[in-house]
Motif scaffolding. Structure first.
Motif, PDB file in Angstrom:
ATOM      1  N   LYS A 157       0.855  -1.178   0.000  1.00 35.06           N
ATOM      2  CA  LYS A 157       0.000   0.000   0.000  1.00 35.06           C
ATOM      3  C   LYS A 157       0.895   1.232   0.000  1.00 35.06           C
ATOM      4  CE  LYS A 157      -4.009  -2.019   2.348  1.00 35.06           C
ATOM      5  NZ  LYS A 157      -4.969  -1.862   3.478  1.00 35.06           N
ATOM      6  N   VAL A 158       0.791   2.027  -1.051  1.00 34.96           N
ATOM      7  CA  VAL A 158       1.652   3.191  -1.208  1.00 34.96           C
ATOM      8  C   VAL A 158       0.787   4.445  -1.331  1.00 34.96           C
ATOM      9  CG1 VAL A 158       3.474   4.270  -2.572  1.00 34.96           C
ATOM     10  CG2 VAL A 158       3.397   1.780  -2.346  1.00 34.96           C
ATOM     11  N   GLY A 159       1.028   5.422  -0.455  1.00 40.57           N
ATOM     12  CA  GLY A 159       0.297   6.678  -0.495  1.00 40.57           C
ATOM     13  C   GLY A 159       0.953   7.656  -1.460  1.00 40.57           C
ATOM     14  N   ALA A 160       0.133   8.404  -2.202  1.00 42.95           N
ATOM     15  CA  ALA A 160       0.662   9.330  -3.198  1.00 42.95           C
ATOM     16  C   ALA A 160      -0.350  10.420  -3.499  1.00 42.95           C
ATOM     17  CB  ALA A 160       1.008   8.583  -4.487  1.00 42.95           C
ATOM     18  N   THR A 161       0.147  11.553  -3.990  1.00 46.02           N
ATOM     19  CA  THR A 161      -0.735  12.562  -4.573  1.00 46.02           C
ATOM     20  C   THR A 161      -0.982  12.179  -6.031  1.00 46.02           C
ATOM     21  OG1 THR A 161       1.273  13.900  -4.843  1.00 46.02           O
ATOM     22  CG2 THR A 161      -0.207  14.486  -3.046  1.00 46.02           C
ATOM     23  N   ALA A 162      -2.008  12.793  -6.620  1.00 43.18           N
ATOM     24  CA  ALA A 162      -2.537  12.301  -7.897  1.00 43.18           C
ATOM     25  C   ALA A 162      -1.544  12.379  -9.051  1.00 43.18           C
ATOM     26  CB  ALA A 162      -3.811  13.067  -8.240  1.00 43.18           C
ATOM     27  N   VAL A 163      -0.997  13.580  -9.291  1.00 42.13           N
ATOM     28  CA  VAL A 163      -0.155  13.801 -10.471  1.00 42.13           C
ATOM     29  C   VAL A 163       1.181  14.366 -10.028  1.00 42.13           C
ATOM     30  CG1 VAL A 163       0.019  14.967 -12.696  1.00 42.13           C
ATOM     31  CG2 VAL A 163      -2.242  14.335 -11.822  1.00 42.13           C
ATOM     32  N   ASP A 166       6.092  16.676 -20.556  1.00 41.82           N
ATOM     33  CA  ASP A 166       6.545  17.814 -21.358  1.00 41.82           C
ATOM     34  C   ASP A 166       7.465  18.759 -20.583  1.00 41.82           C
ATOM     35  OD1 ASP A 166       6.650  19.260 -23.725  1.00 41.82           O
ATOM     36  OD2 ASP A 166       4.963  20.549 -23.166  1.00 41.82           O
ATOM     37  N   GLY A 167       8.379  18.192 -19.792  1.00 42.92           N
ATOM     38  CA  GLY A 167       9.354  19.003 -19.073  1.00 42.92           C
ATOM     39  C   GLY A 167       8.883  19.535 -17.734  1.00 42.92           C
ATOM     40  N   ALA A 168       7.602  19.378 -17.427  1.00 48.28           N
ATOM     41  CA  ALA A 168       7.089  19.847 -16.136  1.00 48.28           C
ATOM     42  C   ALA A 168       7.524  18.922 -15.001  1.00 48.28           C
ATOM     43  CB  ALA A 168       5.566  19.939 -16.167  1.00 48.28           C
ATOM     44  N   VAL A 169       7.894  17.696 -15.345  1.00 43.48           N
ATOM     45  CA  VAL A 169       8.455  16.733 -14.403  1.00 43.48           C
ATOM     46  C   VAL A 169       9.755  16.233 -15.032  1.00 43.48           C
ATOM     47  CG1 VAL A 169       8.114  14.538 -13.201  1.00 43.48           C
ATOM     48  CG2 VAL A 169       6.167  16.051 -13.606  1.00 43.48           C
ATOM     49  N   VAL A 188      -0.026  22.129 -10.702  1.00 39.01           N
ATOM     50  CA  VAL A 188      -0.267  22.757 -12.001  1.00 39.01           C
ATOM     51  C   VAL A 188      -0.786  21.717 -12.987  1.00 39.01           C
ATOM     52  CG1 VAL A 188       0.797  23.933 -13.971  1.00 39.01           C
ATOM     53  CG2 VAL A 188       1.474  24.557 -11.650  1.00 39.01           C
ATOM     54  N   LEU A 189      -0.169  20.540 -12.996  1.00 37.62           N
ATOM     55  CA  LEU A 189      -0.596  19.480 -13.903  1.00 37.62           C
ATOM     56  C   LEU A 189      -2.031  19.059 -13.631  1.00 37.62           C
ATOM     57  CD1 LEU A 189       2.656  17.306 -13.890  1.00 37.62           C
ATOM     58  CD2 LEU A 189       1.796  18.699 -15.781  1.00 37.62           C
ATOM     59  N   GLU A 190      -2.384  18.933 -12.347  1.00 43.96           N
ATOM     60  CA  GLU A 190      -3.763  18.570 -11.995  1.00 43.96           C
ATOM     61  C   GLU A 190      -4.741  19.641 -12.465  1.00 43.96           C
ATOM     62  OE1 GLU A 190      -4.284  17.580  -7.872  1.00 43.96           O
ATOM     63  OE2 GLU A 190      -2.456  16.382  -7.818  1.00 43.96           O
ATOM     64  N   ALA A 191      -4.385  20.922 -12.205  1.00 41.54           N
ATOM     65  CA  ALA A 191      -5.266  22.027 -12.602  1.00 41.54           C
ATOM     66  C   ALA A 191      -5.380  22.121 -14.123  1.00 41.54           C
ATOM     67  CB  ALA A 191      -4.732  23.335 -12.025  1.00 41.54           C
ATOM     68  N   LYS A 192      -4.267  21.862 -14.800  1.00 40.39           N
ATOM     69  CA  LYS A 192      -4.268  21.908 -16.264  1.00 40.39           C
ATOM     70  C   LYS A 192      -5.216  20.864 -16.835  1.00 40.39           C
ATOM     71  CE  LYS A 192      -0.875  22.109 -20.052  1.00 40.39           C
ATOM     72  NZ  LYS A 192       0.570  22.025 -20.377  1.00 40.39           N
ATOM     73  N   ALA A 250      -7.787  19.665 -15.402  1.00 38.86           N
ATOM     74  CA  ALA A 250      -9.163  20.038 -15.050  1.00 38.86           C
ATOM     75  C   ALA A 250      -9.591  21.342 -15.723  1.00 38.86           C
ATOM     76  CB  ALA A 250      -9.291  20.174 -13.538  1.00 38.86           C
ATOM     77  N   GLY A 251      -8.687  21.966 -16.460  1.00 37.65           N
ATOM     78  CA  GLY A 251      -9.005  23.247 -17.098  1.00 37.65           C
ATOM     79  C   GLY A 251      -9.189  24.361 -16.095  1.00 37.65           C
ATOM     80  N   ALA A 252      -8.503  24.271 -14.945  1.00 35.13           N
ATOM     81  CA  ALA A 252      -8.716  25.228 -13.854  1.00 35.13           C
ATOM     82  C   ALA A 252      -7.714  26.381 -13.850  1.00 35.13           C
ATOM     83  CB  ALA A 252      -8.652  24.502 -12.512  1.00 35.13           C
ATOM     84  N   MET A 253      -6.792  26.431 -14.817  1.00 39.33           N
ATOM     85  CA  MET A 253      -5.843  27.532 -14.903  1.00 39.33           C
ATOM     86  C   MET A 253      -5.890  28.143 -16.293  1.00 39.33           C
ATOM     87  SD  MET A 253      -2.470  26.156 -12.783  1.00 39.33           S
ATOM     88  CE  MET A 253      -1.488  27.605 -13.189  1.00 39.33           C
ATOM     89  N   LYS A 254      -6.063  29.446 -16.354  1.00 38.67           N
ATOM     90  CA  LYS A 254      -6.125  30.136 -17.640  1.00 38.67           C
ATOM     91  C   LYS A 254      -4.773  30.092 -18.345  1.00 38.67           C
ATOM     92  CE  LYS A 254      -7.917  34.213 -17.727  1.00 38.67           C
ATOM     93  NZ  LYS A 254      -8.227  35.606 -17.309  1.00 38.67           N
ATOM     94  N   ASN A 255      -3.702  30.296 -17.571  1.00 39.29           N
ATOM     95  CA  ASN A 255      -2.351  30.345 -18.134  1.00 39.29           C
ATOM     96  C   ASN A 255      -1.452  29.353 -17.392  1.00 39.29           C
ATOM     97  OD1 ASN A 255      -2.939  32.591 -19.929  1.00 39.29           O
ATOM     98  ND2 ASN A 255      -2.974  33.861 -18.086  1.00 39.29           N
ATOM     99  N   PRO A 256      -1.441  28.100 -17.822  1.00 41.10           N
ATOM    100  CA  PRO A 256      -0.672  27.091 -17.092  1.00 41.10           C
ATOM    101  C   PRO A 256       0.828  27.095 -17.401  1.00 41.10           C
ATOM    102  CG  PRO A 256      -1.836  26.078 -18.913  1.00 41.10           C
ATOM    103  CD  PRO A 256      -2.241  27.516 -18.906  1.00 41.10           C
ATOM    104  N   GLU A 257       1.298  28.083 -18.146  1.00 41.68           N
ATOM    105  CA  GLU A 257       2.725  28.179 -18.432  1.00 41.68           C
ATOM    106  C   GLU A 257       3.381  29.123 -17.430  1.00 41.68           C
ATOM    107  OE1 GLU A 257       4.152  26.197 -20.563  1.00 41.68           O
ATOM    108  OE2 GLU A 257       2.146  25.407 -21.016  1.00 41.68           O
ATOM    109  N   PRO A 258       4.526  28.748 -16.860  1.00 44.69           N
ATOM    110  CA  PRO A 258       5.163  29.580 -15.831  1.00 44.69           C
ATOM    111  C   PRO A 258       5.795  30.843 -16.410  1.00 44.69           C
ATOM    112  CG  PRO A 258       6.579  27.739 -16.389  1.00 44.69           C
ATOM    113  CD  PRO A 258       5.289  27.513 -17.128  1.00 44.69           C
ATOM    114  N   LEU A 259       5.755  31.906 -15.611  1.00 46.08           N
ATOM    115  CA  LEU A 259       6.472  33.134 -15.955  1.00 46.08           C
ATOM    116  C   LEU A 259       7.932  33.035 -15.539  1.00 46.08           C
ATOM    117  CD1 LEU A 259       3.835  35.804 -14.797  1.00 46.08           C
ATOM    118  CD2 LEU A 259       4.054  34.661 -17.015  1.00 46.08           C
ATOM    119  N   PHE A 260       8.185  32.177 -14.563  1.00 50.89           N
ATOM    120  CA  PHE A 260       9.552  31.949 -14.083  1.00 50.89           C
ATOM    121  C   PHE A 260       9.547  30.583 -13.414  1.00 50.89           C
ATOM    122  CE2 PHE A 260      13.148  32.364 -11.143  1.00 50.89           C
ATOM    123  CZ  PHE A 260      14.091  33.000 -11.941  1.00 50.89           C
ATOM    124  N   ILE A 261      10.642  29.821 -13.572  1.00 52.72           N
ATOM    125  CA  ILE A 261      10.658  28.462 -13.026  1.00 52.72           C
ATOM    126  C   ILE A 261      12.044  28.123 -12.497  1.00 52.72           C
ATOM    127  CG2 ILE A 261      11.290  27.260 -15.170  1.00 52.72           C
ATOM    128  CD1 ILE A 261       9.028  25.195 -14.386  1.00 52.72           C
TER     129      ILE A 261
END
Length: 308
Positions: free
Chosen positions: A66-72, A297-300, A236-240, A242-253
Motif C-alpha cells: 500500500k503506497v500513499g501518493a498525490t494524484a499527479v 513535457d518538461g514539467a516533471v 499545475v498538472l492537476e489544474a491543467k 481540469a481546465g482550472a488555470m487560464k495560463n498554465p505556463e510559468p512566468l519563471f521556473i
C-alpha cells in the motif's frame, strides 16, 4: 468326482457367491489401505502450494504493497508503470491517493501504508525533525520544478506595486517559494537563507508585495484572487487537466538542477523489505524515465537514484 468334471448346479452357484464376496473384500481392503497415503499426499501438495511451493505460482499475488501518493504525477507513475512491473514479480501494488499531502506521512508512521511517494527530501527532513520520526528515503525519482504563475499578467515586469503573491503555507515549500521569488529578482532574503526561510527573512521588498500563505494544493484554485503564485508543478498538472488555470505556463521556473527531488519513503525498519526494494528499483528504471519524458513535457524531470 473326476478332475475336470463339471460341478453340479448348486455347487457352481455357491462357488460363484464365494468368489464374488472375496473380490469385494479384497477391493475394500485395498481402498482402505490406499486412501490414507493418497489423501496425505494430496494434503502435502496443497500445503506446499499455500506456502509458495517452488516460489513461482504460489507467490503470485501473495504480497500487497500500500503506497500513499498525490494524484499527479506520483499516482499516475505508480499505477501506469510500477504496478504492471511489480505484478510480474508477484507483488500487488495498491495506490492510496491523497488530496491533502500533509496526511500522507502520518499515515505511513501509523502503519496504514507500506510506503509513500509524494515529497521531496527537505520536506521529509522537516517532518522528521518536527515529529521525532525517522522516515527514510529509498530512492529519488523525479523533480517538479516550482514555478511562478499568473492569470493577470504575462510578464513579471507587469507586476504592480503592492501586488499579492500566494506561496505554500508549509515550512519547506514556503521557503522554497521565497527562494524562487528571490531568484526572480522580486525580493531579497537575509544572507544565507535556505528552504527554511519565512516571510520574516525578507530584507528587501521593492514592490511591497503582499505575501499570502495558502495550502499548496489550493493555490491553483485561488489564482484568480492574487496577482502571482508560486505553485508546485504537480498541482499545475492537476489544474491543467481540469481546465482550472487560464495560463498554465510559468512566468519563471526553478532550474532543472533543483535539490527538491521527490522520493520513495518507508519506515526505517522496512528499508530491507524485498518488495519495497523491488519498487525502488522499478522507480529508478528506464520505463519510469521514459514515461516521465513522454507524458509531462518538461514539467516533471527524471532524477533517478537509489539511496539505500
Amino acid at each position: 468326482m473326476r478332475a475336470g468334471s463339471p460341478l453340479p448346479p448348486r455347487r457352481r452357484w455357491i462357488r460363484r457367491i464365494a468368489m464374488s464376496l472375496t473380490v469385494l473384500l479384497v477391493a475394500a481392503v485395498a481402498a482402505g489401505c490406499g486412501g490414507g497415503p493418497s489423501a496425505g499426499s494430496s494434503g502435502a501438495a496443497a500445503d506446499e502450494g499455500a506456502a509458495g511451493g517452488n516460489g513461482s505460482a504460489g507467490t503470485q499475488g501473495s504480497v500487497t504493497l500500500k503506497v500513499g501518493a498525490t494524484a499527479v504525477p506520483h499516482a499516475e507513475i505508480l499505477r501506469d508503470v510500477a504496478a504492471p512491473a511489480l505484478e510480474k514479480q508477484g507483488i500487488k501494488l495498491e495506490v492510496i491517493e491523497f488530496s491533502d499531502y500533509t496526511k500522507i506521512n502520518p499515515a505511513l508512521v501509523d502503519g496504514e501504508l507500506d510506503a509513500n511517494y509524494f515529497q521531496h527530501i527537505p520536506y521529509l527532513d522537516q517532518f522528521n525533525a518536527d515529529h521525532g520520526t525517522k522516515l527514510t528515503p529509498l530512492a529519488k525519482v523525479h523533480i517538479e520544478p516550482m514555478g511562478l504563475y499568473s492569470d493577470k499578467i504575462s510578464d513579471l515586469g507587469q507586476l504592480r506595486d503592492g501586488a499579492t503573491v500566494a506561496i505554500p503555507n508549509d515550512p519547506t515549500n514556503g521557503g522554497r517559494a521565497l527562494l524562487l521569488l528571490q531568484s526572480a529578482g522580486l525580493i531579497k532574503l537575509e544572507e544565507g537563507a535556505d528552504y527554511t526561510a519565512t516571510v520574516r527573512d525578507i530584507v528587501e521588498n521593492p514592490k511591497n508585495l503582499e505575501i499570502r500563505e495558502v495550502a499548496a494544493e489550493l493555490i491553483p484554485r485561488t489564482l484568480a484572487d492574487v496577482d502571482l503564485a508560486a505553485i508546485n508543478t504537480n498541482y499545475v498538472l492537476e489544474a491543467k487537466k481540469a481546465g482550472a488555470m487560464k495560463n498554465p505556463e510559468p512566468l519563471f521556473i526553478e532550474d532543472a538542477d533543483s535539490p527538491f527531488a521527490n522520493v520513495l519513503v518507508v519506515r526505517p525498519e522496512d528499508v530491507d523489505r524485498p518488495e519495497l526494494k523491488a519498487l525502488a528499483e522499478v522507480l529508478v528504471g528506464p520505463e519510469v524515465k521514459e514515461y516521465i519524458e513522454e507524458n509531462y513535457d518538461g514539467a516533471v524531470v527524471p532524477a533517478q537514484e537509489l539511496l539505500e
